[in-house]
Design a protein around this motif. Structure first.
Motif, PDB file in Angstrom:
ATOM      1  N   GLU A  87     -28.373  -0.322  18.248  1.00 11.95           N
ATOM      2  CA  GLU A  87     -27.704   0.972  18.114  1.00 11.95           C
ATOM      3  C   GLU A  87     -27.758   1.667  19.470  1.00 11.95           C
ATOM      4  O   GLU A  87     -28.807   2.146  19.885  1.00 11.95           O
ATOM      5  CB  GLU A  87     -28.391   1.826  17.046  1.00 11.95           C
ATOM      6  CG  GLU A  87     -28.294   1.224  15.644  1.00 11.95           C
ATOM      7  CD  GLU A  87     -28.931   2.118  14.603  1.00 11.95           C
ATOM      8  OE1 GLU A  87     -28.685   3.344  14.650  1.00 11.95           O
ATOM      9  OE2 GLU A  87     -29.680   1.606  13.754  1.00 11.95           O
ATOM     10  N   LEU A  96     -26.275   4.274  22.618  1.00 12.54           N
ATOM     11  CA  LEU A  96     -25.602   5.507  22.981  1.00 12.54           C
ATOM     12  C   LEU A  96     -24.796   5.226  24.240  1.00 12.54           C
ATOM     13  O   LEU A  96     -25.327   4.709  25.223  1.00 12.54           O
ATOM     14  CB  LEU A  96     -26.620   6.619  23.242  1.00 12.54           C
ATOM     15  CG  LEU A  96     -27.510   6.995  22.055  1.00 12.54           C
ATOM     16  CD1 LEU A  96     -28.478   8.103  22.453  1.00 12.54           C
ATOM     17  CD2 LEU A  96     -26.671   7.445  20.871  1.00 12.54           C
ATOM     18  N   ALA A 145     -30.318   4.279  20.771  1.00 11.41           N
ATOM     19  CA  ALA A 145     -30.346   5.412  19.845  1.00 11.41           C
ATOM     20  C   ALA A 145     -31.767   5.606  19.314  1.00 11.41           C
ATOM     21  O   ALA A 145     -32.451   4.632  18.985  1.00 11.41           O
ATOM     22  CB  ALA A 145     -29.380   5.182  18.688  1.00 11.41           C
ATOM     23  N   LEU A 201     -33.738  11.857  23.500  1.00 12.62           N
ATOM     24  CA  LEU A 201     -32.541  11.115  23.892  1.00 12.62           C
ATOM     25  C   LEU A 201     -32.766  10.506  25.272  1.00 12.62           C
ATOM     26  O   LEU A 201     -33.521  11.059  26.078  1.00 12.62           O
ATOM     27  CB  LEU A 201     -31.328  12.047  23.949  1.00 12.62           C
ATOM     28  CG  LEU A 201     -30.817  12.616  22.624  1.00 12.62           C
ATOM     29  CD1 LEU A 201     -29.756  13.689  22.887  1.00 12.62           C
ATOM     30  CD2 LEU A 201     -30.232  11.520  21.746  1.00 12.62           C
ATOM     31  N   LEU A 215     -27.778   8.800  29.870  1.00  8.87           N
ATOM     32  CA  LEU A 215     -26.529   9.402  29.409  1.00  8.87           C
ATOM     33  C   LEU A 215     -25.835  10.179  30.516  1.00  8.87           C
ATOM     34  O   LEU A 215     -24.596  10.170  30.615  1.00  8.87           O
ATOM     35  CB  LEU A 215     -26.805  10.315  28.209  1.00  8.87           C
ATOM     36  CG  LEU A 215     -27.148   9.580  26.909  1.00  8.87           C
ATOM     37  CD1 LEU A 215     -27.627  10.560  25.848  1.00  8.87           C
ATOM     38  CD2 LEU A 215     -25.943   8.796  26.392  1.00  8.87           C
ATOM     39  N   TYR A 260     -23.363  16.934  30.139  1.00  7.45           N
ATOM     40  CA  TYR A 260     -24.385  16.516  29.174  1.00  7.45           C
ATOM     41  C   TYR A 260     -24.932  17.717  28.415  1.00  7.45           C
ATOM     42  O   TYR A 260     -25.109  17.662  27.191  1.00  7.45           O
ATOM     43  CB  TYR A 260     -25.515  15.781  29.892  1.00  7.45           C
ATOM     44  CG  TYR A 260     -26.667  15.431  28.981  1.00  7.45           C
ATOM     45  CD1 TYR A 260     -26.565  14.383  28.079  1.00  7.45           C
ATOM     46  CD2 TYR A 260     -27.861  16.167  29.015  1.00  7.45           C
ATOM     47  CE1 TYR A 260     -27.621  14.067  27.228  1.00  7.45           C
ATOM     48  CE2 TYR A 260     -28.914  15.863  28.175  1.00  7.45           C
ATOM     49  CZ  TYR A 260     -28.788  14.814  27.280  1.00  7.45           C
ATOM     50  OH  TYR A 260     -29.823  14.515  26.436  1.00  7.45           O
ATOM     51  N   GLU A 263     -24.693  17.851  24.365  1.00  7.43           N
ATOM     52  CA  GLU A 263     -25.933  17.348  23.762  1.00  7.43           C
ATOM     53  C   GLU A 263     -26.040  17.693  22.281  1.00  7.43           C
ATOM     54  O   GLU A 263     -26.369  16.836  21.450  1.00  7.43           O
ATOM     55  CB  GLU A 263     -27.149  17.894  24.508  1.00  7.43           C
ATOM     56  CG  GLU A 263     -28.463  17.344  23.947  1.00  7.43           C
ATOM     57  CD  GLU A 263     -29.689  17.958  24.605  1.00  7.43           C
ATOM     58  OE1 GLU A 263     -30.806  17.602  24.186  1.00  7.43           O
ATOM     59  OE2 GLU A 263     -29.533  18.793  25.510  1.00  7.43           O
ATOM     60  N   LEU A 270     -23.788  15.532  20.209  1.00  8.82           N
ATOM     61  CA  LEU A 270     -24.315  14.171  20.114  1.00  8.82           C
ATOM     62  C   LEU A 270     -25.459  14.114  19.119  1.00  8.82           C
ATOM     63  O   LEU A 270     -25.548  13.177  18.302  1.00  8.82           O
ATOM     64  CB  LEU A 270     -24.778  13.694  21.485  1.00  8.82           C
ATOM     65  CG  LEU A 270     -25.513  12.350  21.525  1.00  8.82           C
ATOM     66  CD1 LEU A 270     -24.623  11.246  20.962  1.00  8.82           C
ATOM     67  CD2 LEU A 270     -25.947  12.021  22.952  1.00  8.82           C
ATOM     68  N   ARG A 271     -26.339  15.110  19.160  1.00 14.16           N
ATOM     69  CA  ARG A 271     -27.464  15.122  18.221  1.00 14.16           C
ATOM     70  C   ARG A 271     -26.962  15.176  16.776  1.00 14.16           C
ATOM     71  O   ARG A 271     -27.478  14.479  15.901  1.00 14.16           O
ATOM     72  CB  ARG A 271     -28.387  16.311  18.519  1.00 14.16           C
ATOM     73  CG  ARG A 271     -29.226  16.129  19.767  1.00 14.16           C
ATOM     74  CD  ARG A 271     -30.177  17.279  20.020  1.00 14.16           C
ATOM     75  NE  ARG A 271     -31.004  17.017  21.189  1.00 14.16           N
ATOM     76  CZ  ARG A 271     -32.115  16.290  21.188  1.00 14.16           C
ATOM     77  NH1 ARG A 271     -32.559  15.780  20.055  1.00 14.16           N
ATOM     78  NH2 ARG A 271     -32.800  16.081  22.297  1.00 14.16           N
ATOM     79  N   GLN A 298     -24.040  14.163  15.660  1.00 12.55           N
ATOM     80  CA  GLN A 298     -23.416  12.874  15.331  1.00 12.55           C
ATOM     81  C   GLN A 298     -24.467  11.869  14.868  1.00 12.55           C
ATOM     82  O   GLN A 298     -24.251  11.131  13.898  1.00 12.55           O
ATOM     83  CB  GLN A 298     -22.677  12.326  16.546  1.00 12.55           C
ATOM     84  CG  GLN A 298     -21.371  13.038  16.861  1.00 12.55           C
ATOM     85  CD  GLN A 298     -20.695  12.469  18.094  1.00 12.55           C
ATOM     86  OE1 GLN A 298     -21.008  11.364  18.531  1.00 12.55           O
ATOM     87  NE2 GLN A 298     -19.784  13.223  18.670  1.00 12.55           N
ATOM     88  N   LEU A 299     -25.597  11.841  15.566  1.00 11.67           N
ATOM     89  CA  LEU A 299     -26.672  10.918  15.189  1.00 11.67           C
ATOM     90  C   LEU A 299     -27.272  11.299  13.839  1.00 11.67           C
ATOM     91  O   LEU A 299     -27.562  10.430  13.004  1.00 11.67           O
ATOM     92  CB  LEU A 299     -27.754  10.915  16.269  1.00 11.67           C
ATOM     93  CG  LEU A 299     -27.354  10.291  17.614  1.00 11.67           C
ATOM     94  CD1 LEU A 299     -28.421  10.559  18.663  1.00 11.67           C
ATOM     95  CD2 LEU A 299     -27.136   8.796  17.461  1.00 11.67           C
TER      96      LEU A 299
END
Length: 442
Positions: A85, A87, A114, A308, A313, A334, A338, A341-342, A344-345
């Motif tokens: 997984e 990123l 990830a 992360l 990244l 970033y 951020e 992205l958090r 999404q995870l």
């Protein structure tokens, strides 16, 4: 091809790919032979160019292309096989000039892994789930606004409270010469209102912009000044009254009801209030649902702790676009992305642990069918056959952008219901005005 993985830590790894001559030689030789058959080089007949010349001219670009293809294929197969997984995408490490005359080659790729974490949807903190009540006073005010909208203007000479005023704001030093129309209820404070009430068409009133209107944004619209300038603007202006109108409310008769909803649909104030109550309920629920989704999302981001691979990244962001970024630009991007992205995870984790939330094709088709029927009904087409609706759905399902849009919409609805069922919520009933003040202005 040999692939070796070295774990730097839980979030970063290095893949080392070793390409040996045996991996590429047969394909490169085949392509060189094909080039020899078709190459047009001055001084030689087609198909009779010396193999040594073809090799000298074409071997390196062919080799580079073939190795790149092999690397991409092997990387994808390795990531799939190992169920990694990641990123971002594998990031090639910079190398000094590569000797393409060598037999074997080594390439390194950085990986951003990830993080592993658990999601507690319920959490410790209670989140407010707002419900907007549509009381009779609110509905009556809405009806008055509608009657005003459908009413008629009656010209007057003198301004009274509640009238609609048209005129020109002027300030030569600031370059203001702006036509404006507004009702007296836009004016803030009794002192300012007294300057208008009793004035006549043709009169010019001297005013101060500070505290003139209930909302500073009105200064932006009425004086035609920029947004930032409108806030706290404190200058003198004149206002020449050119027109005064009283708006007479439309009568609540069958003609009025028919204009709103079509012939015979509504026939009394009671029916109108019930219809407005239903419409308001749908509209308000969309706003309160969006607020709930936002609050739950922010709560999950705040309370779900994980690290992360930030440095990776940032490097990936700097090099993944069409135009490379500087370190500073990548770091700023970033920071902006951020939180997204958090979430999404986090959402991906929720979907993985709750398979019922994952979209199915038939489910998406049914959702599309419901949407189409609602849209048709909105435009008066309430007798569409199943065959007609299925035809529209089939066309939509062939449109990738539409499928993506509906998938996101349906996924949001499923996630929202999941949060309603599982998050720690407390319901709070209030009026729309109270909701706006508490939810967005506090």
């Amino acid at each position: 091809m040999n692939i070796k993985r070295t774990d730097i830590d839980a979030l970063n790894a290095l893949l080392t790919l070793t390409v040996e001559k045996a991996d590429y030689q047969e394909q490169v030789d085949k392509l060189l032979a094909d080039y020899r058959k078709t190459a047009n080089i001055p001084g030689f007949r087609k198909g009779h160019v010396p193999a040594s010349l073809i090799r000298k001219k074409y071997r390196t670009p062919i080799l580079v292309e073939e190795i790149n293809k092999m690397i991409q294929q092997q990387l994808n197969e390795y990531i799939t096989k190992e169920e990694l997984e990641l990123l971002g995408n594998p990031l090639p490490k910079a190398q000094e000039d590569i000797n393409w005359e060598a037999d074997d080659f080594t390439f390194e790729f950085e990986l951003g892994i990830a993080p592993q974490f658990d999601v507690d949807v319920k959490g410790k903190k209670t989140i407010t789930h707002y419900e907007i009540k549509t009381d009779d006073d609110t509905l009556n005010r809405q009806i008055d606004r509608i009657r005003e909208q459908y009413g008629k203007l009656i010209a007057k000479d003198t301004v009274a409270e509640g009238d609609q005023i048209t005129g020109v704001f002027r300030n030569d030093d600031e370059g203001i010469n702006s036509d404006a129309t507004f009702k007296t209820d836009k004016i803030k404070g009794k002192t300012n209102l007294k300057k208008f009430v009793g004035s006549k068409v043709g009169d010019t009133i001297e005013l101060k912009t500070k505290g003139l209107f209930e909302d500073d944004h009105d200064l932006m619209n009425f004086l035609k000044v920029e947004h930032d300038k409108a806030h706290g603007l404190d200058i003198k202006v004149t206002f020449e009254i050119t027109e005064v109108n009283e708006r007479e409310l439309a009568e609540m008769n069958q003609e009025f009801f028919d204009k709103l909803f079509g012939p015979g649909v509504i026939s009394s104030k009671e029916e109108l209030m019930e219809r407005l109550r239903e419409d308001a309920g749908r509209q308000f629920s969309q706003q309160t649902d969006q607020k709930l989704l936002t609050d739950v999302t922010e709560g999950l981001i705040e309370n779900t702790k994980f690290d992360l691979p930030a440095d990776f990244l940032k490097r990936w962001i700097a090099n993944s676009g069409e135009n490379p970024m500087t370190e500073e630009e990548a770091a700023a991007e970033y920071e902006r992305s951020e939180k997204g992205l958090r979430y999404q995870l986090i959402e991906s984790k929720i979907l993985k642990t709750n398979p019922d939330l994952q979209l199915k094709f038939e489910e998406l088709k049914d959702y599309s069918r419901t949407q189409i029927k609602a849209q048709m009904a909105q435009y008066g087409h309430t007798d569409a056959t199943d065959e007609e609706i299925d035809g529209v759905v089939a066309r939509i399902m062939q449109n990738q952008e539409e499928v993506k849009r509906m998938s996101e919409q349906l996924q949001n609805e499923k996630m929202l219901q999941f949060f309603k069922d599982n998050a720690k919520l407390k319901k709070k009933e209030l009026t729309y005005e109270e909701f706006i003040k508490e939810a967005y202005e506090s």
